[in-house]
Design an enzyme around this catalytic site. Structure first.
Site, PDB file in Angstrom:
ATOM      1  N   CYS A 269      16.794  43.238  38.368  1.00  0.00           N
ATOM      2  CA  CYS A 269      16.079  43.715  39.488  1.00  0.00           C
ATOM      3  C   CYS A 269      15.417  45.042  39.215  1.00  0.00           C
ATOM      4  O   CYS A 269      14.472  45.402  39.468  1.00  0.00           O
ATOM      5  CB  CYS A 269      16.828  43.890  40.828  1.00  0.00           C
ATOM      6  SG  CYS A 269      18.183  42.576  41.118  1.00  0.00           S
ATOM      7  N   ARG A 298      27.918  40.422  32.458  1.00  0.00           N
ATOM      8  CA  ARG A 298      28.796  40.759  33.603  1.00  0.00           C
ATOM      9  C   ARG A 298      30.322  40.589  33.050  1.00  0.00           C
ATOM     10  O   ARG A 298      30.798  39.614  32.652  1.00  0.00           O
ATOM     11  CB  ARG A 298      28.762  39.817  34.636  1.00  0.00           C
ATOM     12  CG  ARG A 298      27.324  40.087  35.275  1.00  0.00           C
ATOM     13  CD  ARG A 298      27.055  39.127  36.476  1.00  0.00           C
ATOM     14  NE  ARG A 298      25.743  39.288  36.586  1.00  0.00           N
ATOM     15  CZ  ARG A 298      25.207  38.593  37.897  1.00  0.00           C
ATOM     16  NH1 ARG A 298      26.005  37.771  38.351  1.00  0.00           N
ATOM     17  NH2 ARG A 298      23.805  38.769  38.040  1.00  0.00           N
ATOM     18  N   GLN A 316      19.232  34.738  33.251  1.00  0.00           N
ATOM     19  CA  GLN A 316      18.949  34.198  34.494  1.00  0.00           C
ATOM     20  C   GLN A 316      17.335  33.815  34.386  1.00  0.00           C
ATOM     21  O   GLN A 316      16.676  34.562  33.729  1.00  0.00           O
ATOM     22  CB  GLN A 316      19.138  35.159  35.521  1.00  0.00           C
ATOM     23  CG  GLN A 316      20.461  35.580  35.864  1.00  0.00           C
ATOM     24  CD  GLN A 316      20.438  36.666  37.105  1.00  0.00           C
ATOM     25  OE1 GLN A 316      20.129  37.579  36.580  1.00  0.00           O
ATOM     26  NE2 GLN A 316      21.207  36.203  38.051  1.00  0.00           N
ATOM     27  N   ASP A 318      14.870  34.780  36.429  1.00  0.00           N
ATOM     28  CA  ASP A 318      14.782  35.480  37.439  1.00  0.00           C
ATOM     29  C   ASP A 318      13.419  35.782  37.881  1.00  0.00           C
ATOM     30  O   ASP A 318      12.510  35.565  37.148  1.00  0.00           O
ATOM     31  CB  ASP A 318      15.274  36.762  36.970  1.00  0.00           C
ATOM     32  CG  ASP A 318      16.278  37.428  38.081  1.00  0.00           C
ATOM     33  OD1 ASP A 318      16.321  36.821  39.192  1.00  0.00           O
ATOM     34  OD2 ASP A 318      17.152  38.309  37.907  1.00  0.00           O
ATOM     35  N   HIS A 320      11.350  38.154  40.865  1.00  0.00           N
ATOM     36  CA  HIS A 320      11.320  39.043  41.996  1.00  0.00           C
ATOM     37  C   HIS A 320       9.566  39.309  42.423  1.00  0.00           C
ATOM     38  O   HIS A 320       8.797  39.269  41.812  1.00  0.00           O
ATOM     39  CB  HIS A 320      11.664  40.567  41.281  1.00  0.00           C
ATOM     40  CG  HIS A 320      12.786  40.880  40.931  1.00  0.00           C
ATOM     41  ND1 HIS A 320      13.353  40.472  39.763  1.00  0.00           N
ATOM     42  CD2 HIS A 320      13.901  40.770  41.657  1.00  0.00           C
ATOM     43  CE1 HIS A 320      14.649  40.473  39.716  1.00  0.00           C
ATOM     44  NE2 HIS A 320      15.092  40.660  40.818  1.00  0.00           N
ATOM     45  N   LYS A 400      19.389  34.984  53.036  1.00  0.00           N
ATOM     46  CA  LYS A 400      19.352  34.060  51.798  1.00  0.00           C
ATOM     47  C   LYS A 400      19.408  32.642  52.100  1.00  0.00           C
ATOM     48  O   LYS A 400      20.057  32.217  52.909  1.00  0.00           O
ATOM     49  CB  LYS A 400      20.252  34.563  50.551  1.00  0.00           C
ATOM     50  CG  LYS A 400      21.756  34.260  50.662  1.00  0.00           C
ATOM     51  CD  LYS A 400      22.450  34.439  49.520  1.00  0.00           C
ATOM     52  CE  LYS A 400      23.850  33.991  49.648  1.00  0.00           C
ATOM     53  NZ  LYS A 400      24.746  33.871  48.407  1.00  0.00           N
TER      54      LYS A 400
END
Ligand SMILES: [Zn+2]
Ligand SMILES: [Zn+2]
Length: 570
Positions: A269, A298, A316, A318, A320, A400
């Site tokens: 992010c 992680r 990911q 991902d 945005h 979500k």
């Protein structure tokens, strides 16, 4: 009563049966609790000597004897003082008695065996014939490491022999087609002590991942996503600002660069947000949809690691999206439609959705939460997709959707999430210039469709039991000559197939054709292209599919047509 609750009555009764057998064989064993579980039952105990797997044979035999005695199960309420006398030797049962509210406790009795119990049993032990003890493992009293260590005997039980056999067959299949087993067999990936929890992808595994990435990249391009790439390490200062340091530092890796503290990204992010902030944005640019195949680290506890399903480094797919509140719903609808497109391409038949709503402690106005939650729900309603509400399960910064797939074993896997975020736009002071010339705050949608590519890879591998569909298989076709005389023809076929981008290779061995077919089958290669003397002469080939079906006398054009038909499915 529904079927599942009937089954848990049966399994709970089977736990008593297990307790009874242990009591008869090893009378000094301290029994603790023996509940039904989702897949069976267990009994936790402190044995007089440690149980071994071999003991399961004798215990099973004794359980069968008690089944044959067909004892009736009686249940009555007794006073707590009476119960304390019965269990004077067993501190665990005494603790349970103390915790049961009221002055009486339930006691179940079958023959000479009694057990503390709140009730809900089959009538007679004769109904418990279809059970199987599965394993012995360690546990702790009340699942707390600081408490006494116990041994757990687990098993399962069904109403019929057929149901039990089907369950055991499924367990065998799950073990045989575990992605960790397939990964080794098919030479797809490995793990090494030199990087615990960090997967290594071998050429064939990487080919599968690359195909997944190409598929997702194209899907996102069709929907006007723009791909970015942001750094793996960023300054500690940024992670403090984003709040990851505060909420997530236990799972992050830190290091120094030029004596400045840095962290390896656990999420993508902040990278996307800094990209957004590089210049003023106009409303004309919104929705701005940034996609990134972001490799994140992680730190998971080593005990939690599980093949590719739980790793310490993963990618990911991902997304945005920076948008206005009016754009929320169409954007969410688009992601849901991309998810269902992906689901059918990868051969999953069923999906399920849940909408997580505002938790007690959260930021943002009621109005924003209302808009966000409605946008999520309306998107699912408009797509005709049923969903559950997970009340209060949202993040503190927004509601979500979690979207799950059901695999060929009936297991549910949450892959896609669509997270609305009211916090980071505020936190990073993001804005766009509205038509009026005013500076206005955008909303961010964070989303992934696969979730973790590595985890999705494992799910797909198990779903197909390693037999990946033609479009996804790392080697799509192996060409094999029946004798060495046809090798030059086989080579021509190889060149032709590679020219059009088919992942093909040649069997160079001098093995007989039967052996070549067997090797390719074991490697789960979907297409075998076989060329014998007659085929070579007529410039055709026999196509043998992984399931054994054959198509004879295919010209190169016919073979390509078939290839495109089969790879465009979904
Ligand atoms: Zn009971
Ligand atoms: Zn994000």
């Amino acid at each position: 009563m529904n079927k599942q609750s009937d089954l848990s009555v049966l399994r709970h009764s089977a736990a008593h049966l297990l307790g009874h057998a242990v009591f008869e064989l090893f009378p000094d064993t301290l029994l603790t609790i023996g509940p039904a579980t989702k897949e069976g039952f267990f009994y936790d105990c402190v044995p007089q000597r440690s149980f071994k797997e071999e003991d399961l044979v004798a215990i099973t035999q004794r359980m069968q004897e008690i089944v044959a005695r067909n004892l009736s199960l009686e249940h009555k309420e007794i006073s707590k003082s009476e119960a304390r006398k019965l269990y004077a030797h067993n501190p665990f049962k005494l603790e349970l008695i103390d915790q049961i509210p009221g002055e009486t406790v339930g006691l179940a009795t079958q023959g000479n065996f009694y057990d503390l119990c709140r009730g809900g049993h089959v009538a007679r032990t004769g109904q418990l014939a279809h059970f199987k003890l599965l394993h012995i493992s360690g546990s702790y009293w009340r699942a707390d490491r600081n408490n006494a260590a116990l041994q757990r005997i687990s098993g399962t039980a069904f109403f019929t022999a057929e149901d039990l056999a089907a369950y055991l067959k499924r367990q065998d299949e799950l073990a045989m087609y575990d992605h960790r087993v397939l990964g080794k067999q098919l030479d797809l990936f490995s793990f090494h002590e030199e990087g615990v929890g960090f997967p290594f992808f071998h050429p064939k595994g990487k080919a599968i991942l690359n195909t997944m990435v190409s598929y997702m990249r194209e899907l996102k391009q069709q929907h006007d996503y723009q791909e970015i790439s942001t750094p793996t390490m960023l300054s500690d200062h940024l992670w403090r600002q984003s709040g990851h340091y505060e909420h997530y530092k236990e799972n992050m890796y830190f290091l120094n660069v030029d004596e400045q503290p840095y962290a390896v990204k656990p999420m993508n992010c902040p990278g996307a947000i800094l990209t957004y902030k590089t210049r003023p944005r106009s409303y004309r640019e919104l929705p701005l949809k940034l996609a990134e195949f972001g490799h994140v680290h992680r730190h998971e506890l080593s005990g939690a690691l599980h093949g590719l399903l739980r790793v310490r480094a993963f990618t990911q797919d991902d997304v945005h999206i920076f948008c206005t509140s009016e754009q929320l719903q169409p954007q969410i609808e688009e992601i849901i439609s991309m998810f269902t497109t992906m689901q059918s391409k990868f051969g999953f038949k069923k999906t399920s959705f849940s909408v997580a709503t505002r938790p007690a402690s959260s930021i943002g106005s009621d109005e924003l939460w209302e808009i966000g939650t409605k946008a999520l729900e309306n998107s699912l309603i408009r797509a005709g997709l049923p969903y559950k509400i997970a009340a209060g399960d949202g993040a503190f910064y927004g509601p979500k959707i979690d979207a799950s797939l059901e695999d060929s074993y009936g297991r549910q896997w949450t892959c896609c999430t669509i997270q609305i975020d009211f916090f980071q736009p505020e936190n990073f002071d993001l804005s766009y210039i509205a038509p009026s010339g005013e500076r206005v705050r955008p909303i961010i949608i964070h989303s992934t469709i696969f979730g973790s590519l590595e985890r999705f890879f494992a799910i797909v591998l198990e779903h197909y039991r390693g037999n990946l569909p033609l479009w996804l298989a790392p080697i799509q076709a192996r060409i094999m000559a029946i004798t060495d005389a046809q090798q030059p023809h086989a080579q021509q076929w190889l060149t032709a197939l590679k020219e059009v981008g088919i992942r093909a290779e040649l069997d160079h061995s001098s093995d007989p054709i039967k052996a070549k077919i067997k090797t390719a089958s074991l490697e789960k290669i979907p297409w075998m292209i076989i060329i014998g003397a007659r085929e070579a002469e007529q410039a055709v080939a026999t196509l043998r599919l992984h399931d054994g079906t054959q198509h004879a006398n295919l010209t190169p054009e016919q073979l390509l047509t078939l290839f495109y038909e089969q790879t465009n499915i979904g």
